[in-house]
Design an enzyme around this catalytic site. Structure first.
Site, PDB file in Angstrom:
ATOM      1  N   ARG A  68      -5.706   5.682  -7.453  1.00 51.39           N
ATOM      2  CA  ARG A  68      -5.493   7.132  -7.482  1.00 51.39           C
ATOM      3  C   ARG A  68      -5.413   7.653  -8.918  1.00 51.39           C
ATOM      4  O   ARG A  68      -6.001   8.684  -9.257  1.00 51.39           O
ATOM      5  CB  ARG A  68      -4.223   7.465  -6.702  1.00 51.39           C
ATOM      6  CG  ARG A  68      -4.289   7.052  -5.241  1.00 51.39           C
ATOM      7  CD  ARG A  68      -2.920   7.021  -4.572  1.00 51.39           C
ATOM      8  NE  ARG A  68      -2.354   8.355  -4.458  1.00 51.39           N
ATOM      9  CZ  ARG A  68      -1.119   8.580  -4.019  1.00 51.39           C
ATOM     10  NH1 ARG A  68      -0.325   7.563  -3.692  1.00 51.39           N
ATOM     11  NH2 ARG A  68      -0.666   9.817  -3.928  1.00 51.39           N
TER      12      ARG A  68
ATOM     13  N   LEU B 142       0.866  -1.179   0.000  1.00 52.59           N
ATOM     14  CA  LEU B 142       0.000   0.000   0.000  1.00 52.59           C
ATOM     15  C   LEU B 142       0.900   1.225   0.000  1.00 52.59           C
ATOM     16  O   LEU B 142       2.002   1.190   0.547  1.00 52.59           O
ATOM     17  CB  LEU B 142      -0.902   0.028   1.246  1.00 52.59           C
ATOM     18  CG  LEU B 142      -1.943  -1.080   1.384  1.00 52.59           C
ATOM     19  CD1 LEU B 142      -2.653  -0.968   2.741  1.00 52.59           C
ATOM     20  CD2 LEU B 142      -2.970  -1.025   0.258  1.00 52.59           C
ATOM     21  N   ASP B 143       0.423   2.321  -0.605  1.00 45.83           N
ATOM     22  CA  ASP B 143       1.195   3.553  -0.588  1.00 45.83           C
ATOM     23  C   ASP B 143       1.387   4.028   0.847  1.00 45.83           C
ATOM     24  O   ASP B 143       0.609   3.680   1.747  1.00 45.83           O
ATOM     25  CB  ASP B 143       0.486   4.643  -1.396  1.00 45.83           C
ATOM     26  CG  ASP B 143       0.343   4.285  -2.863  1.00 45.83           C
ATOM     27  OD1 ASP B 143       1.203   3.526  -3.360  1.00 45.83           O
ATOM     28  OD2 ASP B 143      -0.615   4.749  -3.495  1.00 45.83           O
ATOM     29  N   LYS B 144       2.381   4.849   1.057  1.00 47.47           N
ATOM     30  CA  LYS B 144       2.742   5.316   2.391  1.00 47.47           C
ATOM     31  C   LYS B 144       1.537   5.827   3.170  1.00 47.47           C
ATOM     32  O   LYS B 144       1.352   5.498   4.344  1.00 47.47           O
ATOM     33  CB  LYS B 144       3.801   6.420   2.288  1.00 47.47           C
ATOM     34  CG  LYS B 144       4.181   7.048   3.622  1.00 47.47           C
ATOM     35  CD  LYS B 144       5.213   8.151   3.450  1.00 47.47           C
ATOM     36  CE  LYS B 144       5.558   8.805   4.774  1.00 47.47           C
ATOM     37  NZ  LYS B 144       6.550   9.901   4.621  1.00 47.47           N
TER      38      LYS B 144
END
Length: 318
Positions: free
Chosen positions: A240, A141-143
């Site tokens: 996104r 997962l992104d930060k």
């Protein structure tokens, strides 16, 4: 030729024999202990300086230039070490670990984030995972995306999980708050690749990898929507990028224009400074028992507060 090293930097003067060569070619020979991609990343991030300045990789060298590599925290030689990083464990047995990742946590060590990652935390709590590629982490997962992730605790489990991901039988559902009024439901099927001008971003590009996102709108506001997304594929920044491509970027997304004239002031009062995206549900077959298992995690408090504020803003008289 002498390379000097301190606690914070590596430095060297380029010998005259490299005159006329591209900078990246000279660096690859001078710093053979580092990969070319790592040197390129340091150049891009301004962590490798030539005579105190950031320059491009294709710059021709004259000889005598002073090179500095600014080492930020842990470097890649010690990135895969255990650290006492808190992990929110949702489920655990001998084969797998399911965690609820918080915001501000990087999954894998990388440029500028050599420590404090999920991988470091896994290795601290489960030292045997060092024997497994990527410490058993099979997806990311992104930060600043929160929510559920699965980690393998054995080689056999990792193999099973990777195969399930490749065959697209792992069900990953996300909750997002987006700008604008979304359609009731739909599918976005557009290839995703590296942005042609900004290498730190992804974009819809014809030469990109196949990417499919399904969405369903669960609530419509005046100029916002709450949606559920199902990933058919798992490309970098997929949700996104896909939502931005149809004119509905995720609220608060700092990279993909998630700002809106309707809610910028509201976000500053909360404050909310990340993309409003949360991995809320994860389903897969257990690597050992083959049992279908599902875990859920409600959105964290900052997203819940944002949703409440958006609803309240709609109720205010204009």
């Amino acid at each position: 030729m002498t390379v000097s090293e301190t606690d914070s930097t590596l430095s060297i003067h380029i010998p005259d024999k490299f005159a006329g060569q591209r900078l990246d070619q000279a660096l690859a020979e001078l710093y053979s202990q580092f990969s070319r991609s790592r040197l390129q990343q340091w150049l891009n991030d301004g962590e490798l300086l030539v005579d105190g300045k950031s320059v491009k990789a294709n710059k021709k060298v004259l000889g005598g230039e002073f090179i500095q590599i600014l080492k930020q925290g842990k470097d890649e030689n010690s990135a895969y070490e255990g650290e006492d990083v808190p992990i929110d464990i949702v489920y655990e047995d001998n084969e797998i670990l399911v965690i609820n990742k918080p915001r501000d946590m990087v999954v894998h060590p990388g440029s500028g984030n050599w420590s404090g990652t999920l991988l470091n935390g896994v290795l601290f709590k489960y030292p045997k995972n060092k024997e497994i590629p990527r410490a058993g982490i099979v997806h990311r997962l992104d930060k600043n995306t929160t929510g559920l992730m699965v980690v393998a605790k054995t080689i056999e489990s990792q193999t099973s999980l990777v195969r399930q991901l490749q065959s697209r039988t792992v069900r990953r559902e996300y909750y997002a708050l987006v700008n604008g009024r979304m359609p009731k439901s739909g599918m976005i099927d557009d290839p995703i690749g590296r942005h042609p001008r900004n290498r730190k971003k992804m974009a819809i590009v014809s030469t990109g990898k196949h990417a499919v996102t399904h969405f369903k709108t669960t609530r419509l506001g005046t100029a916002w929507s709450a949606i559920s997304c199902l990933l058919e594929t798992g490309r970098t920044h997929q949700i996104r990028v896909h939502l931005t491509s149809i004119g509905h970027p995720i609220i608060g997304d700092p990279t993909y224009t998630g700002h809106s004239k309707h809610y910028d002031t509201l976000l500053k009062t909360l404050p909310f400074d990340r993309q409003a995206l949360h991995a809320t549900s994860l389903s897969l077959k257990h690597p050992k028992s083959d049992e279908e298992m599902t875990w859920t995690a409600e959105a964290p408090s900052d997203m819940q507060s944002l949703a409440s504020a958006l609803k309240s803003a709609d109720d205010e008289p204009t």
